[in-house]
Design an enzyme around this catalytic site. Sequence first.
Site, PDB file in Angstrom:
ATOM      1  N   GLY A  74       0.815  -1.221   0.000  1.00  0.00           N
ATOM      2  CA  GLY A  74       0.000   0.000   0.000  1.00  0.00           C
ATOM      3  C   GLY A  74       0.845   1.265   0.000  1.00  0.00           C
ATOM      4  N   VAL A 108       1.207   3.563   2.356  1.00  0.00           N
ATOM      5  CA  VAL A 108       1.991   3.733   3.592  1.00  0.00           C
ATOM      6  C   VAL A 108       3.060   2.643   3.689  1.00  0.00           C
ATOM      7  CG1 VAL A 108       1.906   3.764   6.122  1.00  0.00           C
ATOM      8  CG2 VAL A 108       0.076   4.863   4.813  1.00  0.00           C
ATOM      9  N   ARG A 149      -4.195 -11.138  -2.740  1.00  0.00           N
ATOM     10  CA  ARG A 149      -4.086 -10.532  -4.083  1.00  0.00           C
ATOM     11  C   ARG A 149      -2.629 -10.260  -4.449  1.00  0.00           C
ATOM     12  NH1 ARG A 149      -8.414  -7.947  -1.598  1.00  0.00           N
ATOM     13  NH2 ARG A 149      -7.067  -6.393  -0.646  1.00  0.00           N
ATOM     14  N   ARG A 203      -5.686   3.157  18.941  1.00  0.00           N
ATOM     15  CA  ARG A 203      -5.145   4.454  19.410  1.00  0.00           C
ATOM     16  C   ARG A 203      -5.684   4.915  20.764  1.00  0.00           C
ATOM     17  NH1 ARG A 203      -5.841   7.349  13.637  1.00  0.00           N
ATOM     18  NH2 ARG A 203      -4.092   6.325  12.605  1.00  0.00           N
ATOM     19  N   CYS A 244      -2.316  11.068  10.758  1.00  0.00           N
ATOM     20  CA  CYS A 244      -1.346  11.999  10.155  1.00  0.00           C
ATOM     21  C   CYS A 244      -1.640  13.467  10.492  1.00  0.00           C
ATOM     22  CB  CYS A 244      -1.324  11.816   8.644  1.00  0.00           C
ATOM     23  SG  CYS A 244      -2.940  11.581   7.919  1.00  0.00           S
ATOM     24  N   GLY A 277      -3.533  10.404   1.527  1.00  0.00           N
ATOM     25  CA  GLY A 277      -4.046   9.959   2.825  1.00  0.00           C
ATOM     26  C   GLY A 277      -5.128   8.903   2.680  1.00  0.00           C
ATOM     27  N   LYS A 301     -10.919  12.122  15.666  1.00  0.00           N
ATOM     28  CA  LYS A 301      -9.582  11.562  15.937  1.00  0.00           C
ATOM     29  C   LYS A 301      -8.656  12.690  16.370  1.00  0.00           C
ATOM     30  CE  LYS A 301      -9.874   8.025  12.288  1.00  0.00           C
ATOM     31  NZ  LYS A 301      -9.514   7.733  10.891  1.00  0.00           N
ATOM     32  N   HIS A 310      -0.108  17.237   3.798  1.00  0.00           N
ATOM     33  CA  HIS A 310      -1.283  17.828   4.453  1.00  0.00           C
ATOM     34  C   HIS A 310      -0.905  19.220   4.977  1.00  0.00           C
ATOM     35  CE1 HIS A 310      -3.220  14.062   4.056  1.00  0.00           C
ATOM     36  NE2 HIS A 310      -3.450  13.742   5.318  1.00  0.00           N
ATOM     37  N   ASN A 355       2.289  13.689   4.665  1.00  0.00           N
ATOM     38  CA  ASN A 355       1.380  12.808   5.414  1.00  0.00           C
ATOM     39  C   ASN A 355       1.791  11.349   5.372  1.00  0.00           C
ATOM     40  OD1 ASN A 355       0.473  13.530   2.631  1.00  0.00           O
ATOM     41  ND2 ASN A 355      -0.867  11.775   2.937  1.00  0.00           N
TER      42      ASN A 355
HETATM   43  P1  NAP Z   1      -3.652   1.339   0.555  1.00  0.00           P
HETATM   44  O1  NAP Z   1      -2.706   2.044  -0.343  1.00  0.00           O
HETATM   45  O2  NAP Z   1      -5.038   1.072   0.072  1.00  0.00           O
HETATM   46  O3  NAP Z   1      -2.985  -0.064   1.006  1.00  0.00           O
HETATM   47  C1  NAP Z   1      -3.661  -1.000   1.772  1.00  0.00           C
HETATM   48  C2  NAP Z   1      -2.712  -2.128   2.172  1.00  0.00           C
HETATM   49  O4  NAP Z   1      -3.399  -3.027   3.043  1.00  0.00           O
HETATM   50  C3  NAP Z   1      -2.253  -2.948   0.965  1.00  0.00           C
HETATM   51  O5  NAP Z   1      -0.948  -3.403   1.194  1.00  0.00           O
HETATM   52  C4  NAP Z   1      -3.224  -4.112   0.988  1.00  0.00           C
HETATM   53  O6  NAP Z   1      -2.734  -5.269   0.370  1.00  0.00           O
HETATM   54  C5  NAP Z   1      -3.329  -4.345   2.479  1.00  0.00           C
HETATM   55  N1  NAP Z   1      -4.529  -5.113   2.789  1.00  0.00           N
HETATM   56  C6  NAP Z   1      -5.808  -4.803   2.510  1.00  0.00           C
HETATM   57  N2  NAP Z   1      -6.626  -5.805   2.884  1.00  0.00           N
HETATM   58  C7  NAP Z   1      -5.837  -6.772   3.407  1.00  0.00           C
HETATM   59  C8  NAP Z   1      -6.073  -8.071   3.956  1.00  0.00           C
HETATM   60  N3  NAP Z   1      -7.299  -8.584   4.047  1.00  0.00           N
HETATM   61  N4  NAP Z   1      -5.009  -8.783   4.388  1.00  0.00           N
HETATM   62  C9  NAP Z   1      -3.762  -8.281   4.288  1.00  0.00           C
HETATM   63  N5  NAP Z   1      -3.468  -7.071   3.769  1.00  0.00           N
HETATM   64  C10 NAP Z   1      -4.488  -6.323   3.336  1.00  0.00           C
HETATM   65  O7  NAP Z   1      -3.843   2.107   1.925  1.00  0.00           O
HETATM   66  P2  NAP Z   1      -2.759   2.999   2.746  1.00  0.00           P
HETATM   67  O8  NAP Z   1      -2.948   4.412   2.421  1.00  0.00           O
HETATM   68  O9  NAP Z   1      -1.413   2.401   2.617  1.00  0.00           O
HETATM   69  O10 NAP Z   1      -3.312   2.844   4.211  1.00  0.00           O
HETATM   70  C11 NAP Z   1      -3.327   1.605   4.874  1.00  0.00           C
HETATM   71  C12 NAP Z   1      -3.808   1.824   6.304  1.00  0.00           C
HETATM   72  O11 NAP Z   1      -2.837   2.608   6.989  1.00  0.00           O
HETATM   73  C13 NAP Z   1      -5.114   2.625   6.417  1.00  0.00           C
HETATM   74  O12 NAP Z   1      -6.237   1.793   6.314  1.00  0.00           O
HETATM   75  C14 NAP Z   1      -4.979   3.246   7.770  1.00  0.00           C
HETATM   76  O13 NAP Z   1      -5.424   2.378   8.776  1.00  0.00           O
HETATM   77  C15 NAP Z   1      -3.484   3.458   7.898  1.00  0.00           C
HETATM   78  N6  NAP Z   1      -3.123   4.858   7.556  1.00  0.00           N
HETATM   79  C16 NAP Z   1      -2.742   5.640   8.551  1.00  0.00           C
HETATM   80  C17 NAP Z   1      -2.404   6.938   8.311  1.00  0.00           C
HETATM   81  C18 NAP Z   1      -2.039   7.807   9.439  1.00  0.00           C
HETATM   82  O14 NAP Z   1      -2.591   8.869   9.482  1.00  0.00           O
HETATM   83  N7  NAP Z   1      -1.141   7.431  10.307  1.00  0.00           N
HETATM   84  C19 NAP Z   1      -2.444   7.471   7.055  1.00  0.00           C
HETATM   85  C20 NAP Z   1      -2.848   6.665   6.019  1.00  0.00           C
HETATM   86  C21 NAP Z   1      -3.187   5.340   6.302  1.00  0.00           C
HETATM   87  P3  NAP Z   1      -3.112  -5.622  -1.177  1.00  0.00           P
HETATM   88  O15 NAP Z   1      -2.273  -4.712  -2.031  1.00  0.00           O
HETATM   89  O16 NAP Z   1      -2.730  -7.047  -1.293  1.00  0.00           O
HETATM   90  O17 NAP Z   1      -4.571  -5.366  -1.335  1.00  0.00           O
HETATM   91  O1  3JN Z   2      -7.369  10.635   5.131  1.00  0.00           O
HETATM   92  C1  3JN Z   2      -6.214  10.915   5.511  1.00  0.00           C
HETATM   93  O2  3JN Z   2      -5.593  11.878   5.076  1.00  0.00           O
HETATM   94  C2  3JN Z   2      -5.579  10.070   6.535  1.00  0.00           C
HETATM   95  C3  3JN Z   2      -6.250   8.747   6.620  1.00  0.00           C
HETATM   96  C4  3JN Z   2      -6.048   7.912   7.583  1.00  0.00           C
HETATM   97  C5  3JN Z   2      -6.806   6.679   7.671  1.00  0.00           C
HETATM   98  C6  3JN Z   2      -7.347   6.117   6.521  1.00  0.00           C
HETATM   99  C7  3JN Z   2      -8.107   4.953   6.607  1.00  0.00           C
HETATM  100  C8  3JN Z   2      -8.345   4.371   7.819  1.00  0.00           C
HETATM  101  C9  3JN Z   2      -6.999   6.076   8.898  1.00  0.00           C
HETATM  102  C10 3JN Z   2      -6.331   6.643  10.111  1.00  0.00           C
HETATM  103  O3  3JN Z   2      -5.120   6.539  10.174  1.00  0.00           O
HETATM  104  O4  3JN Z   2      -6.974   7.186  10.991  1.00  0.00           O
HETATM  105  C11 3JN Z   2      -7.790   4.934   8.973  1.00  0.00           C
HETATM  106  C12 3JN Z   2      -8.088   4.271  10.270  1.00  0.00           C
HETATM  107  O5  3JN Z   2      -9.078   4.639  10.923  1.00  0.00           O
HETATM  108  O6  3JN Z   2      -7.342   3.363  10.627  1.00  0.00           O
END
Ligand code: NAP
Ligand code: 3JN
Length: 339
Positions: free
Chosen positions: A14, A16, A41, A101, A132, A163, A216, A245, A318
Amino acid sequence: MSRNFNVAVVGATGAVGNEMIRILEERDFPVQELRLLASERSEGKLLDFKGKPVVVQKLTKDSFQGIDIALFSAGGGRSLEFCPAAAASGAVCVDNSSAWRMDPEVPLVVPEVNPDDVAKYTKKGIIANPNCSTIQMVIALKPLHDFAGIKRVVVSTYQAVSGSGQKAIDELRIQTGELLNGRPAKNEVYPHQIAFNCLPHIDVFLDNGYTKEEIKMVNETKKIMGDDNIQVTATTVRVPVFFGHSESVNVETGKKISVEKARELLSSFPGLKVLDDPSANVYPMPIDAAGQDLTYVGRIREDETIENGLNLWVVADNLRKGAATNAVQIAEILAEKYL
Ligand code: NAP
Ligand code: 3JN
């Protein structure tokens, strides 16, 4: 750090996860084995780490044998299900989702702000990485709070599409191209067109009219700063920016902070860089923050409508400081002090 560690990245394919791999590499984290996990996948896909291919494996509860540190970014559902299994195998989880969290037994850490809270990981074997938008805001708030006690914060965000993950990055790129070529834009990730638009809607709406993203920011700020009395109200907005951001932050403090003093406090705080010379058109912008690990602050000025108030403009990448870099910094503290 005296030894090397076996590290898992959950959600490695993904937006992140990809950044986590790059940052482990850039910061030369002492990795013995890197285990890359994602959904079925992605099973068998090859990702590069330090010039060598690593095969992506399917995430299961048995994925964590021998792992010391597991960096999670595969969504809250996966974190809820798999962090306990990883911790039971002996790994310490650094979780990027919101799943853990606000759990009182899980520390919520921004290394520049509350590094000592890492020690509380022992109860559940999980450390949470904040949202973030919260991370970059608390880095700017902390030195002001220590000096003058923050009473209230009013924040409006301008959040990049990265994000929302890789699919949202693609959606903005494709919509922009289609619209510039006179074709209609299709939207799948967002409820409306994001190109050439702003959406005052991030995450789901709650019964009180706020979005979950806004709440949040309220709750996480209090937990990280260790002060439930800080009042926070937020409006979070998605804008057609790819990376970085931005936030307009209005702060009311218990005692006056002059603009000069604020600049001095912010300039000497770790992880922050003041970019504030409006006469030369110098202020933080997402195009400059993208790819960087610092949080940038500018437009520092008095709020002339209240006795003790400041307005700030805060910008950070972010995916890096807002997610991956913060998580790897937590892993560095674990590796140096606790494992
Ligand atoms: P993304 O680009 O859509 O990537 C999602 C990742 O999760 C991919 O590696 C995907 O694998 C994997 N995944 C989805 N379903 C799964 C499953 N059933 N089993 C194993 N792996 C699975 O999303 P992203 O932006 O990287 O964000 C991922 C998560 O990080 C968010 O949902 C959120 O909780 C967190 N996040 C946090 C912040 C923050 O503010 N700290 C910011 C952004 C995101 P595949 O490629 O195989 O589908
Ligand atoms: O939207 C953004 O800019 C940050 C997104 C963070 C996010 C996206 C999907 C699920 C989160 C998060 O980190 O709070 C989540 C989540 O609730 O885990």
